[in-house]
Design an enzyme around this catalytic site. Structure first.
Site, PDB file in Angstrom:
ATOM      1  N   HIS A 149       0.838  -1.203   0.000  1.00 55.90           N
ATOM      2  CA  HIS A 149       0.000   0.000   0.000  1.00 55.90           C
ATOM      3  C   HIS A 149       0.878   1.260   0.000  1.00 55.90           C
ATOM      4  CE1 HIS A 149      -3.440  -2.333   2.171  1.00 55.90           C
ATOM      5  NE2 HIS A 149      -3.469  -2.520   0.864  1.00 55.90           N
ATOM      6  N   GLN A 204       2.885   1.327   5.851  1.00 55.55           N
ATOM      7  CA  GLN A 204       2.751   0.699   7.172  1.00 55.55           C
ATOM      8  C   GLN A 204       2.134  -0.689   7.031  1.00 55.55           C
ATOM      9  OE1 GLN A 204       1.501   4.066   6.662  1.00 55.55           O
ATOM     10  NE2 GLN A 204       3.583   4.623   7.229  1.00 55.55           N
ATOM     11  N   HIS A 205       1.961  -1.163   5.788  1.00 55.32           N
ATOM     12  CA  HIS A 205       1.176  -2.378   5.583  1.00 55.32           C
ATOM     13  C   HIS A 205       1.871  -3.418   4.704  1.00 55.32           C
ATOM     14  CE1 HIS A 205      -2.363   0.738   5.804  1.00 55.32           C
ATOM     15  NE2 HIS A 205      -1.828   0.529   6.990  1.00 55.32           N
ATOM     16  N   PRO A 206       3.057  -3.892   5.067  1.00 56.52           N
ATOM     17  CA  PRO A 206       3.639  -4.961   4.248  1.00 56.52           C
ATOM     18  C   PRO A 206       2.838  -6.258   4.411  1.00 56.52           C
ATOM     19  CG  PRO A 206       4.972  -4.599   6.213  1.00 56.52           C
ATOM     20  CD  PRO A 206       3.904  -3.535   6.212  1.00 56.52           C
TER      21      PRO A 206
END
Lengths: 509, 159
Positions: free
Chosen positions: A287, A442-444
């Site tokens: 993201h 912040q969204h791996p």
């Protein structure tokens, strides 16, 4: 209540036995630990980071939070390959994992994403109604509630007004909070412990049922006996300056990896588990996120109010979600261009600044590689379609702020000056080199994606690693595609599904 | 109220008293030289006391953030202060005047090393503006942002 144990102060080799060992204490691991401990299993949780009580975290300055709670002081980067910006991928490294550094935003897996999972990946059983019991369990446990309109910061109100004037439909965000006072600093710990991260929800419940939680404990590999996982081993961070020193072994009937999208695939690889698909560590989505800062003539004081309270999915058909956020003034000042008097003058306007963010529902292109030491190397190659969305995200956010009366905006173009509306509209965002764009994530997700066959995935839909026994994954790495929205609720929901399956599955004799 | 309803995780809390990894003197010297220029007025650098505080905080920040963070900051500072001057056809950074250093930083910000400057600037700014006086100077009262701050309910009056 079993207290958290720090391996930093232990000495000599440590050997433990358990029914289940969970590697990682974030959104995935905490759920697994709690659900299984409450079902009577003997659970051990191993966390690489330290223990920072939620109340203490909430008393820290942002820079203290960054150094003690965030991984690598938030300096973690996915290196952009080709026409891709370098991406600052932030993660938590603490008991509670990244759930302690989120804004608390909770989304169910969007319907169109579930449809993709069903249609393109054959996971026809993962329907909204089938997931409902898991959602319900998680949403009750972490107290998901909608942010009321009167909790919105003026920063968000400005953006909402401008976005609605442009025809976007702004919606309230749901978060895992209870008693929020609107301090605008959720990422750096909540002063009132109102953010219901897993360190104040699932983990205490697990500890109350006897789960042992070890902090400062670095797992290096899964111990395999043939195709069966029988424990994990590693070293405790009890050397000088917290470097790994003494060895530990946890022997367990079952192993669950919940170390996150960057570390779980590395653990599998280091344990010699690559699977026939060779997908481990691939397919990472992040993201990619971009911020827009706007200066208004009136005082905004964007820190007063909920940090994240409104979003729009009006552009989801293009692959864009716009999301409210705020950052503490010191962090905000750090994003201002210029040096010396120019920087100080701009920093002096923080009380007039509003901020909003946009994320791209990406196709993927990230990869986790083994690093030279313990840390992984992340790379990310942005799909052409996603890359083309960057100017679109920037323009949409800028125009919304101008529609709300902003005097100038500060774009995520490195070194670019503040721009008034005319300068903004004339700026050739399409021509900006990727390396000059500030990008964060912040969204791996997705490095050990779940699927229906071992040929195309790393784990099955209850998290079992293909072609192994008693080895499971429950974290963001199993999410098979980008979600387009914040993933913590989805991760906890999938972890609950894994946990309930494990609860009912007898151990191998 | 909610705390009373839920069990609370307990355990040893010692991160603030742990020994930080040492940070090289060269890194600190370069960081201080950048900070002097970054936070200078037209004619003066910030007070030595403010910079001493910043350097102490920087040592703590980098020392506790781990080896990768230390490496990235050192490399970024090297890029900004050793390679950066070359963009302005100059050599050296630390010994240059404040205005020369600002010019160099400006060139770096608009050149191929902008990402390195972003990393350096981010850390220095976050730390610098956490100093109570610096916070006051930019008009950012730190309700909820510093230890022991009062609760800050969002009300019409608070705006």
């Amino acid at each position: 209540m079993t207290p958290v144990e720090s391996c930093r102060t232990k000495e000599g080799r440590l050997e433990i036995e358990a029914d289940v060992v969970v590697v990682g204490s974030g959104a995935g691991g905490a759920v697994i630990a709690c659900e299984l401990a409450e079902a009577g299993h003997k659970v051990v949780v191993l966390e690489e980071g330290p223990f920072v009580p939620a109340l203490e975290h909430g008393q820290m300055r942002p820079s203290e939070s960054l150094r003690h709670v965030w991984r690598g002081g938030a300096f973690t980067v996915a290196f952009g390959l080709g026409d891709t910006p370098h991406i600052n991928v932030t993660m938590g490294r603490v008991v509670g994992g990244s759930s302690t550094v989120t804004g608390g935003v909770c989304f169910r897996v969007p319907g169109q994403v579930l449809s993709t999972w069903q249609r393109e990946r054959g996971m026809t059983h993962l329907t909204e109604s089938a997931l409902e019991p898991y959602y319900a369990s998680v949403e009750e446990a972490v107290h998901v509630e909608t942010v009321p309109v009167n909790m919105r910061s003026k920063s968000t109100e400005h953006f909402v007004r401008g976005a609605e004037a442009r025809g976007l439909v702004m919606k309230p965000i749901a978060r895992n909070t209870d008693g929020c006072n609107g301090c605008g600093r959720c990422n750096f710990g909540c002063p009132h412990v109102a953010k219901m991260s897993v360190d104040v929800t699932y983990l205490p419940r697990a500890a109350a049922k006897g789960a042992r939680i070890f902090a400062d404990c670095l797992v290096e590999r899964v111990i395999m006996k043939g195709d069966r996982a029988v424990g994990v081993e590693g070293r405790m961070a009890n050397g000088k300056y917290g470097k790994p020193k003494d060895a530990f072994v946890v022997r367990a009937k079952r192993v669950v990896l919940s170390a996150g999208a960057a570390y779980t695939p590395l653990l599998l690889r280091r344990s010699g588990i690559t699977g026939v698909s060779n997908q481990t560590g691939k397919n990472v989505t992040v993201h990619p996120g971009f911020r827009m800062i706007a200066r208004f003539s009136d005082e905004v004081r964007g820190w007063a109010g909920a940090m994240q309270s409104a979003y729009t999915d009006s552009l989801e058909h293009e692959g864009i979600t716009l999301m409210g956020l705020f950052v503490p003034p010191a962090v905000l000042a750090a994003t201002m261009p210029g040096q010396g008097p120019e920087l100080l003058r701009r920093a002096g306007t923080v009380k007039n600044l509003a901020i909003f963010g946009g994320i791209i529902h990406d196709e993927g292109g990230g990869r986790v590689w083994p690093g030279f030491g313990r840390e992984p190397i992340l790379t990310y190659r942005m799909a052409k379609h996603d890359r083309a969305l960057i100017p679109r995200v920037i323009r949409e956010m800028g125009e919304a702020f101008f529609a709300a009366g902003a005097k100038e905006v500060f774009t995520p173009i490195l070194g670019a000056p503040g721009m008034d509306a005319d300068a903004f509209r004339a700026f050739p965002f399409e021509d900006v080199k990727s390396r000059d764009i500030e990008c964060s994530s912040q969204h791996p997700l997705g490095s050990c994606r779940m699927g229906m066959t071992p040929e195309h995935s790393v784990v099955d839909t209850v998290g079992k690693v293909w072609d192994t026994r008693e080895l499971y994954v429950a974290d963001g790495s199993m999410v098979p595609t980008s979600l387009g929205v914040n993933p913590q609720l989805a991760i906890m929901t999938l972890a609950t599904r894994v946990a309930w399956h494990l609860r009912e599955t007898p151990y191998l004799s | 109220m909610h705390l009373r309803k839920r069990p609370v995780l307990v355990g040893p809390f010692d991160v603030k008293t742990r020994d930080p990894l040492p940070v090289g003197d060269g890194t600190v010297r370069r960081a201080r030289a950048v900070a002097e220029a970054l936070f200078s007025s037209e004619t003066e650098a910030p007070s030595p006391a403010r910079l001493d505080w910043l350097v102490k905080e920087l040592r703590g920040f980098v020392g506790h953030s781990g080896e990768d963070a230390r490496r990235i900051l050192a490399l970024s500072l090297f890029a900004v202060t050793v390679l950066g001057p070359l963009l302005a056809f100059k050599i050296g950074f630390v010994s240059k005047s404040l205005s020369e250093r600002r010019d160099i930083l400006d060139k770096v910000e608009h050149g191929p090393l902008s990402t390195a400057l972003l990393a350096v600037k981010a850390v220095l700014c976050i730390l610098y503006f956490e100093h109570p006086d610096a916070a006051k100077e930019i008009g950012a009262p730190f309700e909820c942002l510093v230890a022991g701050a009062p609760s800050h309910a969002h009300t019409e009056a608070s705006r």
